[in-house]
Enzyme design. Structure first.
Site, PDB file in Angstrom:
ATOM      1  N   ASP A 184       0.848  -1.185   0.000  1.00  0.00           N
ATOM      2  CA  ASP A 184       0.000   0.000   0.000  1.00  0.00           C
ATOM      3  C   ASP A 184       0.885   1.238   0.000  1.00  0.00           C
ATOM      4  O   ASP A 184       2.117   1.129  -0.041  1.00  0.00           O
ATOM      5  CB  ASP A 184      -0.956   0.008   1.204  1.00  0.00           C
ATOM      6  CG  ASP A 184      -2.307   0.625   0.858  1.00  0.00           C
ATOM      7  OD1 ASP A 184      -2.332   1.795   0.429  1.00  0.00           O
ATOM      8  OD2 ASP A 184      -3.332  -0.062   1.009  1.00  0.00           O
ATOM      9  N   HIS A 256      -2.603   3.222  -4.822  1.00  0.00           N
ATOM     10  CA  HIS A 256      -2.013   2.808  -3.542  1.00  0.00           C
ATOM     11  C   HIS A 256      -0.584   2.290  -3.749  1.00  0.00           C
ATOM     12  O   HIS A 256      -0.205   1.232  -3.246  1.00  0.00           O
ATOM     13  CB  HIS A 256      -2.878   1.743  -2.868  1.00  0.00           C
ATOM     14  CG  HIS A 256      -4.178   2.283  -2.332  1.00  0.00           C
ATOM     15  ND1 HIS A 256      -4.240   3.102  -1.229  1.00  0.00           N
ATOM     16  CD2 HIS A 256      -5.451   2.136  -2.757  1.00  0.00           C
ATOM     17  CE1 HIS A 256      -5.506   3.439  -0.996  1.00  0.00           C
ATOM     18  NE2 HIS A 256      -6.262   2.870  -1.921  1.00  0.00           N
ATOM     19  N   GLU A 319      -9.641   2.887  -5.579  1.00  0.00           N
ATOM     20  CA  GLU A 319      -9.247   4.248  -5.227  1.00  0.00           C
ATOM     21  C   GLU A 319      -8.012   4.722  -6.006  1.00  0.00           C
ATOM     22  O   GLU A 319      -7.012   5.132  -5.428  1.00  0.00           O
ATOM     23  CB  GLU A 319      -8.987   4.340  -3.717  1.00  0.00           C
ATOM     24  CG  GLU A 319     -10.219   4.038  -2.886  1.00  0.00           C
ATOM     25  CD  GLU A 319      -9.963   4.065  -1.395  1.00  0.00           C
ATOM     26  OE1 GLU A 319     -10.871   4.464  -0.650  1.00  0.00           O
ATOM     27  OE2 GLU A 319      -8.853   3.677  -0.961  1.00  0.00           O
TER      28      GLU A 319
END
Length: 749
Positions: A184, A256, A319
């Site tokens: 991440d 990410h 995202e």
């Protein structure tokens, strides 16, 4: 006479057993109680043909609970019989027959035997005091093939031993999938031998955010390097396999990616430099879809696939801001060259290219539901987290889906009153809500429902600093999820399930597990009563033990005894607690009420809030409770990309001159102040007149805490329209995505 009494005793004992559920979680599909009992004080002789690894696990878990021997000298025996080859979907089926001198386990596979062992262990634990187990026949199999738990080790890292403990917890409650979130923005946690800088640089960050996000506070302490070597990962994979748990690794892409870009900045659209994120949230710098990036990811996936034998490889896909892609000449050229519609099409191109490579290695990809953007890759499965729509869309297009909606399955949310809980990410997901979840959406027909693989809960660790807190956040909610995944949950009988959970606490106590005791604490619910509101208090225990005060003082055993919903006649603070045997047994709950002319009145919303932030529904906006900006749990409604249009019915013409409401700003979490607000009045709920309007500047100057003088008004209806900020502008976290609008209380004076 003795024989008649003995027969009557056996008959009534059997009746008692049949009327009360066994303390098993997840509850089996079929239980038949029979006459007689198996005596626990006896030696249990182990048949030589028992599957070895699973039986060794059984011996270890049993400890001194019962004497186990490899012998046939006594009549009391544990025997295993394998059924003929299982048909598809029956691999986890098993049966247990408990007789006075014999326990027979049958299954198609060793996995089925292992699940039977978990049931047997719970039975031994439950009846250890009585020293005998009722004779019975259990026939059992799970409803869903994917019963998963996720663990984020990037925001905060957990040791190999702690990960193994986590796997043990999953095994105890018959979960079969461990989703290991390994990369991440805040850290890269898996050794990749071809790219050593991923762990040399990407596995550490200069500091970490602490406290609530809105505080923007950091600890100033270097974090890491923390990562798992490939040998450690092999060890964990083997450990999970012995417990019949599949580990699904997650390698995040295209978003990410800051930790990876800190090590290899040439994989970005800009030159950098980059560093692993110290904040939580979403960041604009992502993998650039160029050939060297795909070569890097393919090489990474080669090593990941060698380490993990799972059918699925999780590639994230969530995202991913499009800001850098919009500004990147290479990305724009790629869009034109491949006739892609836009940057969402480029995301689909990225995912499909990765999928082809993973498929070429004999594996499949699964990703968060944003991989649906621009078109789903041909063989991909979807993990539906933003709600249920991703899973519905996937199933209707004949793609497999795992249901993990945030409203029910995010275990980083609060599980009790946020005022009595440790700091959490937000949301409000108590045990009862998890237990109420049905993974099969109503919108699917029987054929489409076959594409729902199962259910999973996720544990993101932004606010989880150590493993004790991991335990706290998953227990007891893991138990509810296990029964949902097994297919035997019954929300109508939640209290019966809750009693089984409390019984399981004794086992967790012996294991020294730091489970949440939120169900013992007082839970408060505002209800409409006598044209106003009342406060309904409850606990998992006898409500006669609840004591409360209305003057803000701490309750004692001598305070008022709760006898039903407490009327809230005006602004006040109610404090409550549970007492047993004269002693305080719960945290003290406190709730302040600010009463206005709108409190408790009928209210309707033109658009519903997001399911993640919808606790209490529209009534939350007139329940007399002002929301805490650091706790997006019970007292706020959240609207993603939607305006708020709320109409309050006062019941009769009402005089007022002031209207107030609060909105939030937390740009790191995509939460933006409202763009504008308008207030209307009406006497017929049809024809509304605008009486006040404010714009973005005034809302920003007030920092979202809006109190408006609207002049002398007299009307039956009032409508408040609050305009969402819309699409998040460039330069902000989550750019090009829909903004969140949070609203707590609408007051009228």
């Amino acid at each position: 006479m003795t024989r008649i009494f003995l027969a009557f005793f056996i008959m009534t004992s059997s009746l008692v057993f049949s009327q009360n559920k066994l303390n098993l979680i997840p509850y089996p599909q079929n239980v038949e109680i029979k006459e007689g009992s198996f005596i626990l004080s006896e030696v249990l002789n182990m048949s030589n043909d028992l599957p070895k690894k699973e039986t060794d696990y059984f011996r270890k878990r049993m400890g001194s609970m019962i004497t186990l021997k490899d012998s046939k000298k006594s009549d009391a025996q544990l025997v295993y019989s394998q059924w003929p080859k299982a048909s598809a979907g029956k691999e986890e089926s098993y049966s247990i027959e408990i007789l006075p001198k014999r326990i027979l386990i049958q299954s198609y596979t060793q996995q089925g035997y292992f699940l039977a062992i978990q049931t047997l262990i719970q039975l031994f634990e439950n009846y250890q005091t009585e020293k005998k187990i009722p004779a019975m026949k259990i026939e059992d199999q799970p409803k869903f093939a994917w019963r998963g738990m996720h663990l984020d080790v990037c925001r905060h890292f957990f040791t190999v031993d702690e990960v193994k403990q986590y796997i043990d917890y999953l095994a105890m409650y018959k979960m079969n999938t461990f989703h290991w979130h390994l990369t991440d923005d805040q850290g890269w946690r898996i050794e990749i031998k071809k790219y050593p800088k991923l762990t040399q640089i990407g596995s550490k960050r200069k500091e970490s955010m602490i406290g609530a996000y809105v505080d923007n506070t950091f600890d100033g302490k270097p974090y890491g390097p923390y990562f798992y070597t490939q040998e450690q990962i092999k060890d964990v994979v083997k450990y999970a396999q012995e417990r019949h748990i599949t580990i699904v690794p997650e390698i995040e892409m295209p978003g990410h990616a800051l930790a990876a870009l800190s090590a290899y900045p040439e994989l970005a659209c800009t030159k950098g430099p980059f560093e692993a994120a110290t904040k939580w949230g979403v960041f604009d710098d992502v993998f650039c879809p160029k050939d060297e990036t795909f070569k890097f990811l393919e090489n990474v996936l080669d090593e990941v696939i060698q380490l993990f034998p799972s059918q699925y490889i999780h590639i994230g896909g969530d995202e991913c801001p499009k800001t850098r892609w919009k500004e990147c000449a290479h990305c724009q050229e790629l869009i034109k060259k491949n006739n892609l519609k836009d940057e969402h099409g480029l995301q689909s191109y990225f995912i499909q290219r990765i999928e082809k490579y993973v498929n070429s290695k004999g594996r499949k990809i699964i990703g968060w539901d944003e991989i649906l953007e621009g078109g789903l890759a041909p063989n991909a499965a979807v993990m539906s987290w933003t709600g249920v729509n991703g899973g519905i869309e996937a199933a209707k297009s004949k793609h497999f889906a795992v249901m993990t909606p945030g409203a029910y399955c995010y275990f980083d949310h609060y599980q009790g009153d946020p005022q009595t809980e440790p700091n959490a990410f937000g949301g409000f997901t108590p045990l009862e809500k998890v237990y109420s979840y049905n993974p099969i959406p109503d919108e699917l027909n029987a054929e489409q429902a076959k594409y729902i693989l199962g259910v999973q809960a996720n544990l993101w660790t932004e606010y989880i600093l150590d493993f004790k807190q991991v335990q706290y956040m998953i227990f007891p909610r893991l138990m509810a999820l296990s029964e949902v995944g097994w297919g035997t949950s019954d929300p109508k009988n939640y209290k019966e399930f809750e009693s089984r959970v409390i019984h399981q606490f004794k086992v967790l106590d012996k294991m020294n597990v730091n489970y949440a005791k939120s169900i013992y604490n007082i839970s408060g619910k505002v209800i409409s009563a006598n044209k106003g509101i009342a406060y309904e208090l409850s606990t998992s225990q006898n409500s006669n033990g609840i004591r409360y005060t209305l003057d803000g003082t701490t309750p004692t055993i001598h305070s008022k005894t709760y006898q039903g919903p407490v009327s809230i006649p005006g602004s006040l603070t109610i404090k409550s607690a549970y007492f047993e045997d004269g002693k305080l047994k719960s945290a003290v709950s406190s709730q302040q009420f600010i009463i206005s002319k709108a409190t408790g009145k009928n209210i309707t919303l033109e658009q519903l809030p997001s399911e993640n932030y919808s606790f209490g529904g529209a009534f939350t906006l007139v329940d007399g409770i002002i929301g805490n900006p650091k706790q997006l749990g019970k007292t706020w409604l959240g609207f993603m990309g939607k305006d708020v249009a709320a109409t309050i019915d006062f019941g009769q013409k009402t005089d007022f001159s002031e209207v107030y409401f609060n909105t939030l700003q937390n740009k790191g979490s995509w939460i933006h102040l409202a763009k504008s607000a308008q207030i209307f009045v009406s006497d017929d709920n049809k024809n509304f007149k605008l009486i006040k309007e404010i714009g973005k500047a005034k809302i920003e100057n007030a920092n979202g805490k809006i109190k408006l003088n609207v002049g002398q008004q007299s009307s039956r209806y009032m409508k408040l329209r609050i305009e969402n900020a819309g699409i998040i502008p460039a330069g902000n976290p989550g750019a090009d995505s829909k903004a969140w609008l949070f609203v707590d209380e609408i007051g009228v004076n």
